[in-house]
Design a protein around this motif. Structure first.
Motif, PDB file in Angstrom:
ATOM      1  N   CYS A   1     -36.526   7.247  -2.313  1.00  0.00           N
ATOM      2  CA  CYS A   1     -37.523   6.466  -3.050  1.00  0.00           C
ATOM      3  C   CYS A   1     -37.711   7.059  -4.445  1.00  0.00           C
ATOM      4  CB  CYS A   1     -38.871   6.477  -2.333  1.00  0.00           C
ATOM      5  SG  CYS A   1     -38.846   5.895  -0.623  1.00  0.00           S
ATOM      6  N   HIS A   2     -38.287   6.274  -5.322  1.00  0.00           N
ATOM      7  CA  HIS A   2     -38.669   6.789  -6.636  1.00  0.00           C
ATOM      8  C   HIS A   2     -39.863   6.003  -7.153  1.00  0.00           C
ATOM      9  CE1 HIS A   2     -36.891   3.352  -8.889  1.00  0.00           C
ATOM     10  NE2 HIS A   2     -36.032   3.356  -7.891  1.00  0.00           N
TER      11      HIS A   2
ATOM     12  N   PHE B   1     -38.148  11.030  -4.488  1.00  0.00           N
ATOM     13  CA  PHE B   1     -38.579  11.706  -3.268  1.00  0.00           C
ATOM     14  C   PHE B   1     -37.932  11.010  -2.076  1.00  0.00           C
ATOM     15  CE2 PHE B   1     -41.575   8.364  -4.257  1.00  0.00           C
ATOM     16  CZ  PHE B   1     -41.886   7.772  -3.040  1.00  0.00           C
ATOM     17  N   LEU B   2     -38.076  11.593  -0.897  1.00  0.00           N
ATOM     18  CA  LEU B   2     -37.461  11.036   0.300  1.00  0.00           C
ATOM     19  C   LEU B   2     -38.405  10.054   0.990  1.00  0.00           C
ATOM     20  CD1 LEU B   2     -35.804  14.256   1.767  1.00  0.00           C
ATOM     21  CD2 LEU B   2     -34.774  12.498   0.306  1.00  0.00           C
ATOM     22  N   LYS B   3     -37.824   9.041   1.597  1.00  0.00           N
ATOM     23  CA  LYS B   3     -38.620   8.008   2.264  1.00  0.00           C
ATOM     24  C   LYS B   3     -39.512   8.614   3.345  1.00  0.00           C
ATOM     25  CE  LYS B   3     -39.618   3.705   3.595  1.00  0.00           C
ATOM     26  NZ  LYS B   3     -40.318   3.944   4.864  1.00  0.00           N
ATOM     27  N   LYS B   4     -39.057   9.650   4.010  1.00  0.00           N
ATOM     28  CA  LYS B   4     -39.838  10.253   5.090  1.00  0.00           C
ATOM     29  C   LYS B   4     -41.129  10.893   4.584  1.00  0.00           C
ATOM     30  CE  LYS B   4     -37.546  14.792   5.040  1.00  0.00           C
ATOM     31  NZ  LYS B   4     -38.779  15.540   4.716  1.00  0.00           N
TER      32      LYS B   4
ATOM     33  N   TYR C   1     -36.099  -6.255 -21.250  1.00  0.00           N
ATOM     34  CA  TYR C   1     -36.181  -5.682 -19.909  1.00  0.00           C
ATOM     35  C   TYR C   1     -34.870  -5.888 -19.160  1.00  0.00           C
ATOM     36  CZ  TYR C   1     -41.177  -4.580 -19.807  1.00  0.00           C
ATOM     37  OH  TYR C   1     -42.412  -4.009 -20.025  1.00  0.00           O
ATOM     38  N   TYR C   2     -34.393  -4.810 -18.547  1.00  0.00           N
ATOM     39  CA  TYR C   2     -33.234  -4.869 -17.653  1.00  0.00           C
ATOM     40  C   TYR C   2     -33.769  -5.198 -16.264  1.00  0.00           C
ATOM     41  CZ  TYR C   2     -29.138  -3.145 -15.026  1.00  0.00           C
ATOM     42  OH  TYR C   2     -28.060  -3.025 -14.183  1.00  0.00           O
ATOM     43  N   CYS C   3     -33.509  -6.405 -15.783  1.00  0.00           N
ATOM     44  CA  CYS C   3     -34.022  -6.856 -14.491  1.00  0.00           C
ATOM     45  C   CYS C   3     -32.882  -6.959 -13.487  1.00  0.00           C
ATOM     46  CB  CYS C   3     -34.702  -8.218 -14.629  1.00  0.00           C
ATOM     47  SG  CYS C   3     -36.151  -8.222 -15.711  1.00  0.00           S
ATOM     48  N   HIS C   4     -33.165  -6.607 -12.245  1.00  0.00           N
ATOM     49  CA  HIS C   4     -32.124  -6.718 -11.227  1.00  0.00           C
ATOM     50  C   HIS C   4     -32.721  -6.965  -9.849  1.00  0.00           C
ATOM     51  CE1 HIS C   4     -32.271  -2.118 -10.283  1.00  0.00           C
ATOM     52  NE2 HIS C   4     -33.292  -2.442 -11.029  1.00  0.00           N
ATOM     53  N   LEU C   5     -32.034  -7.808  -9.117  1.00  0.00           N
ATOM     54  CA  LEU C   5     -32.324  -8.030  -7.704  1.00  0.00           C
ATOM     55  C   LEU C   5     -31.402  -7.106  -6.931  1.00  0.00           C
ATOM     56  CD1 LEU C   5     -33.660  -9.857  -5.433  1.00  0.00           C
ATOM     57  CD2 LEU C   5     -31.579 -11.229  -5.588  1.00  0.00           C
ATOM     58  N   THR C   6     -31.982  -6.167  -6.195  1.00  0.00           N
ATOM     59  CA  THR C   6     -31.165  -5.164  -5.521  1.00  0.00           C
ATOM     60  C   THR C   6     -31.171  -5.375  -4.014  1.00  0.00           C
ATOM     61  OG1 THR C   6     -33.035  -3.640  -5.412  1.00  0.00           O
ATOM     62  CG2 THR C   6     -31.584  -3.451  -7.310  1.00  0.00           C
ATOM     63  N   ARG C   7     -30.198  -4.775  -3.367  1.00  0.00           N
ATOM     64  CA  ARG C   7     -30.064  -4.901  -1.925  1.00  0.00           C
ATOM     65  C   ARG C   7     -30.771  -3.747  -1.221  1.00  0.00           C
ATOM     66  NH1 ARG C   7     -25.546  -1.450  -0.727  1.00  0.00           N
ATOM     67  NH2 ARG C   7     -24.516  -0.794  -2.636  1.00  0.00           N
ATOM     68  N   ALA C   8     -31.221  -3.991  -0.023  1.00  0.00           N
ATOM     69  CA  ALA C   8     -31.795  -2.955   0.849  1.00  0.00           C
ATOM     70  C   ALA C   8     -32.866  -2.134   0.139  1.00  0.00           C
ATOM     71  CB  ALA C   8     -30.688  -2.041   1.370  1.00  0.00           C
TER      72      ALA C   8
ATOM     73  N   ALA D   1     -43.686   2.316  -6.080  1.00  0.00           N
ATOM     74  CA  ALA D   1     -42.511   3.050  -5.618  1.00  0.00           C
ATOM     75  C   ALA D   1     -41.491   2.072  -5.055  1.00  0.00           C
ATOM     76  CB  ALA D   1     -42.896   4.069  -4.547  1.00  0.00           C
ATOM     77  N   ALA D   2     -40.230   2.309  -5.357  1.00  0.00           N
ATOM     78  CA  ALA D   2     -39.134   1.531  -4.781  1.00  0.00           C
ATOM     79  C   ALA D   2     -38.360   2.438  -3.840  1.00  0.00           C
ATOM     80  CB  ALA D   2     -38.218   0.999  -5.876  1.00  0.00           C
ATOM     81  N   CYS D   3     -38.109   1.952  -2.633  1.00  0.00           N
ATOM     82  CA  CYS D   3     -37.393   2.741  -1.628  1.00  0.00           C
ATOM     83  C   CYS D   3     -36.091   2.035  -1.266  1.00  0.00           C
ATOM     84  CB  CYS D   3     -38.254   2.930  -0.383  1.00  0.00           C
ATOM     85  SG  CYS D   3     -39.706   3.979  -0.655  1.00  0.00           S
ATOM     86  N   HIS D   4     -35.003   2.784  -1.340  1.00  0.00           N
ATOM     87  CA  HIS D   4     -33.665   2.243  -1.115  1.00  0.00           C
ATOM     88  C   HIS D   4     -33.134   2.772   0.213  1.00  0.00           C
ATOM     89  CE1 HIS D   4     -33.475   1.026  -5.427  1.00  0.00           C
ATOM     90  NE2 HIS D   4     -34.257   2.087  -5.559  1.00  0.00           N
ATOM     91  N   SER D   5     -32.887   1.871   1.153  1.00  0.00           N
ATOM     92  CA  SER D   5     -32.418   2.298   2.471  1.00  0.00           C
ATOM     93  C   SER D   5     -30.912   2.516   2.505  1.00  0.00           C
ATOM     94  CB  SER D   5     -32.815   1.264   3.532  1.00  0.00           C
ATOM     95  OG  SER D   5     -32.279  -0.009   3.220  1.00  0.00           O
ATOM     96  N   ASP D   6     -30.179   1.872   1.598  1.00  0.00           N
ATOM     97  CA  ASP D   6     -28.727   2.050   1.535  1.00  0.00           C
ATOM     98  C   ASP D   6     -28.369   2.749   0.232  1.00  0.00           C
ATOM     99  OD1 ASP D   6     -26.003   1.991   1.615  1.00  0.00           O
ATOM    100  OD2 ASP D   6     -25.811  -0.195   1.585  1.00  0.00           O
TER     101      ASP D   6
END
Length: 301
Positions: A287-288, A87-90, A234-241, A261-266
């Motif tokens: 976001c998802h 879904f969208l962050k807004k 588990y596939y683990c990752h440190l993500t940006r933004a 929910a994780a929201c990605h700005s970039d």
């Protein structure tokens, strides 16, 4: 459509059962030592002391996992298996209605954590596939063997730009990755949960409850996604933004979900199919929600 199920052999179940009795396990001791102020989520406890309630013939089941293919540049264009999660962050605010096809289920069942001492004796590399299948009693050419090979390939693939990734084959190694990347032992671990006695949240329209959006603490996070494998990986990752939220959702039938929910700005590096499906321009914050057995680690402060 339900995910296709495959089965782990009975011999592997016996291997797992020998190491996951209800006595305190080495992984639990390690958790309490390294994360003394962090409650262990139910999903992790369940994988340390699994109860195989949906098994036919004494064999645990492994579902195909959820793959959020954000950055993939593969030629095959396909949206992730459950687009309703996106879904969208807004739209992340109280009273907002989510996609009508949204549901929350476990993506992996029957895959138990083995101790680090045990998994360190088993290869985890695609060039050792034959030995891995033999050690884990997986039939070559079977659907599970294909999933094992896919998981190994995912784990060996290069990290995306700005991403730090690691495949945790034990709970201890997942704890080590999270604490090292987040640079603290004072962590919060969040997972999507369904309130009450329900194990899943059915497909329906969900609405964000009043005061139902809480931002996870900390300025960065580590997300861990379960992979299809005979034991827990588990596939683990440190993500940006990326920022995480815990969102209270109420379904039309009254089902209440505390959804992570994780929201990605970039999203500038994301595949074009995401923007086409969501009807937005590249770079739009997206976001998802995470399925039930996925984890988000974040610093408390």
């Amino acid at each position: 459509m339900k995910p296709k199920l495959t089965e782990v052999t009975l011999n592997l179940l016996q291997l797992v059962a020998a190491s996951v009795g209800h006595a305190t396990l080495p992984a639990e001791i390690y958790w309490k030592k390294v994360l003394p102020n962090t409650p262990m989520p139910k999903v992790i406890k369940a994988q340390l002391h699994p109860v195989f309630t949906d098994i036919k013939g004494g064999r645990p089941r492994v579902n195909r996992p959820y793959y959020p293919l954000y950055y993939s540049v593969a030629s095959e264009i396909q949206f992730p298996s459950d687009p309703a999660l996106f879904f969208l962050k807004k739209d992340l605010h109280p009273g907002s209605e989510m996609n009508p096809g949204l549901s929350f289920v476990s993506t992996i069942s029957g895959a138990a954590f083995l101790s680090r001492a045990e998994v360190d004796t088993i290869p985890f590399s695609s060039d050792k596939l034959s030995e891995i299948l033999h050690r884990l009693n997986v039939l070559p050419g079977s659907e599970l063997a294909k999933e094992v090979n896919k998981t190994l390939s995912d784990c060996e693939a290069a990290a995306s730009e700005g991403e730090h990734k690691f495949c945790a084959t034990s709970l201890e190694s997942m704890v080590d990755f999270a604490t090292s990347k987040l640079e603290t032992h004072d962590l919060q671990v969040s997972a999507t949960t369904v309130r009450g006695n329900q194990e899943t949240a059915p497909k329906q329209r969900y609405k964000v409850a009043p005061s139902g959006v809480q931002k996870a603490p900390g300025a960065k996070l580590v997300a861990c996604h379960p992979e299809a494998y005979p034991h827990a990986v588990y596939y683990c990752h440190l993500t940006r933004a990326t920022k995480a939220f815990v969102v209270t959702l109420v379904g039309e039938d009254g089902t209440t979900v505390e959804a992570v929910a994780a929201c990605h700005s970039d999203t500038s590096k994301w595949r074009s199919v995401f923007f086409k499906v969501l009807g937005v321009k590249p770079g739009t914050p997206i976001c998802h929600f995470l399925p039930q057995d996925h984890l988000v680690w974040s610093p408390v402060h």
